[in-house]
Design a protein around this motif. Structure first.
Motif, PDB file in Angstrom:
ATOM      1  N   SER A  21     -14.881  -0.743   2.029  1.00  5.31           N
ATOM      2  CA  SER A  21     -14.630  -1.865   1.083  1.00  5.31           C
ATOM      3  C   SER A  21     -16.001  -2.224   0.628  1.00  5.31           C
ATOM      4  O   SER A  21     -16.975  -1.757   1.055  1.00  5.31           O
ATOM      5  CB  SER A  21     -13.835  -3.101   1.583  1.00  5.31           C
ATOM      6  OG  SER A  21     -12.377  -2.690   1.911  1.00  5.31           O
ATOM      7  N   VAL A  56       0.814  -1.136   0.119  1.00  2.78           N
ATOM      8  CA  VAL A  56       0.036   0.023   0.195  1.00  2.78           C
ATOM      9  C   VAL A  56       0.743   1.384   0.021  1.00  2.78           C
ATOM     10  O   VAL A  56       0.741   2.142  -0.941  1.00  2.78           O
ATOM     11  CB  VAL A  56      -0.878   0.177   1.112  1.00  2.78           C
ATOM     12  CG1 VAL A  56      -1.981   1.223   1.056  1.00  2.78           C
ATOM     13  CG2 VAL A  56      -1.712  -1.300   1.329  1.00  2.78           C
ATOM     14  N   THR A  87     -11.066   2.182   6.693  1.00  2.00           N
ATOM     15  CA  THR A  87     -10.888   1.453   5.227  1.00  2.00           C
ATOM     16  C   THR A  87     -12.322   0.967   4.789  1.00  2.00           C
ATOM     17  O   THR A  87     -13.275   0.570   5.602  1.00  2.00           O
ATOM     18  CB  THR A  87     -10.031   0.167   5.257  1.00  2.00           C
ATOM     19  OG1 THR A  87      -8.731   0.129   5.690  1.00  2.00           O
ATOM     20  CG2 THR A  87     -10.143  -0.439   3.604  1.00  2.00           C
ATOM     21  N   ALA A 100     -10.263   0.827  -0.698  1.00  2.00           N
ATOM     22  CA  ALA A 100      -9.786  -0.343  -1.101  1.00  2.00           C
ATOM     23  C   ALA A 100     -10.664  -1.365  -1.387  1.00  2.00           C
ATOM     24  O   ALA A 100     -11.380  -2.067  -0.453  1.00  2.00           O
ATOM     25  CB  ALA A 100      -8.568  -0.874   0.039  1.00  2.00           C
ATOM     26  N   TYR A 104      -3.885  -2.860   5.095  1.00  2.00           N
ATOM     27  CA  TYR A 104      -4.551  -1.721   5.245  1.00  2.00           C
ATOM     28  C   TYR A 104      -4.383  -0.932   6.549  1.00  2.00           C
ATOM     29  O   TYR A 104      -3.819   0.272   6.381  1.00  2.00           O
ATOM     30  CB  TYR A 104      -6.032  -1.423   4.791  1.00  2.00           C
ATOM     31  CG  TYR A 104      -6.448  -2.256   3.674  1.00  2.00           C
ATOM     32  CD1 TYR A 104      -5.701  -2.478   2.507  1.00  2.00           C
ATOM     33  CD2 TYR A 104      -7.738  -2.996   3.551  1.00  2.00           C
ATOM     34  CE1 TYR A 104      -6.078  -2.999   1.409  1.00  2.00           C
ATOM     35  CE2 TYR A 104      -7.941  -3.505   2.358  1.00  2.00           C
ATOM     36  CZ  TYR A 104      -7.215  -3.641   1.438  1.00  2.00           C
ATOM     37  OH  TYR A 104      -7.613  -4.315   0.196  1.00  2.00           O
TER      38      TYR A 104
END
Length: 292
Positions: A222, A185, A220, A203, A212
């Motif tokens: 997702s 990352v 994060t 992500a 992450y």
């Protein structure tokens, strides 16, 4: 003696009920909230998170989806990718572009890529210049397209979006997905935000939460797994688009060592056009200032 006609009739009735329920759920939008407290901000922030629309519509011209977003009154709209559908050299983008145009006229919009957007980059011979044309149209709308890039809001919220390589979506010949290290990352995005800036990471796949959070993502966002397609109480989502079964990260909010990941059930379907006990999900993200 078994009455096979009765059994067959019951089976057909059950199948019809299953399909009818699935058809209903695919349009049964659910607005749900995720709240995170942090001492990295000086005021509260509200975002909406869109993922995996796949050209689905909620009412004419997506009026119900727009109304749900307007009700949240977000500071910005975040897209985690797969708003479109790409398959066999074709890119379907019209529905998503119309929605994004209307959103961009009302709010700041920040878009990351999912595997469907990135597929046009991975297979340029097959898709020609479709990716550049699509992203070009979004930029003309004033949308901030983040491709391994970051943007900072008012010096206290940083939004970054990472393009995951194909190996993180498809299993190798060994039958396993590639592992991911935090350095991956950082190589893509550089260092995460510091202690005085809240770091959001878009992500698309939730499988790599450890990488992450170790990189430095405070939150994060997702999607990708569509909630597991069919959800069974007590067991969770049955399968992902890659035919992985009962993964605990198919949906929901996850926390490890003070870092969070919110996984959307997504807003649409594509190859597996089924939803059961798994309504499409629009996420409202509430960042709340922690009062010491």
């Amino acid at each position: 003696m078994l009455d096979y006609r009765l059994i067959a009739g019951c089976g057909l009735a059950a199948a019809a009920a299953f399909l009818a329920r699935s058809e209903y759920e695919r349009k049964a939008l659910s607005l749900e909230e995720v709240s995170v407290e942090t001492d990295k901000i000086t005021r509260d922030w509200t975002f909406v998170f869109l993922s995996d629309l796949h050209e689905n519509t909620f009412g004419r011209d997506n009026e119900r989806l727009l109304a749900a977003i307007d009700a949240v009154k977000p500071d910005a709209v975040l897209s985690g990718g797969d708003l479109i559908v790409t398959k066999k050299g074709r890119a379907k983008t019209a529905v998503s572009e119309a929605l994004l145009a209307r959103l961009a006229a009302r709010y700041p919009v920040y878009c990351g890529n999912g595997n469907h957007e990135n597929r046009m980059v991975w297979n340029r011979k097959e898709y020609g210049g479709n990716y550049e044309r699509y992203i070009g149209r979004l930029k003309e709308m004033g949308i901030i397209c983040l491709s391994d890039q970051s943007a900072v809001l008012k010096k206290e919220v940083r939004i970054s979006a990472v393009n995951l390589d194909p190996c993180f979506y498809k299993k190798a010949n060994s039958g396993k997905l590639a592992s991911m290290e935090p350095e991956y990352v950082e190589k893509k995005l550089g260092p995460a935000a510091g202690k005085d800036c809240f770091q959001i990471l878009l992500a698309h796949s939730p499988l790599f939460f450890d990488a992450y959070r170790k990189w430095g993502a405070d939150l994060t966002l997702s999607g990708h797994f569509h909630g597991g397609t069919i959800r069974i109480p007590g067991l969770g989502g049955v399968m992902t688009p890659q035919y992985q079964f009962f993964l605990p990260v198919c949906v929901g909010t996850h926390e490890r060592e003070g870092r969070y990941m919110a996984v959307s059930r997504g807003l649409g379907t594509h190859s597996i056009n089924i939803r059961l006990n798994n309504r499409p999900q629009l996420l409202a993200i509430r960042l709340k200032r922690k009062i010491m």
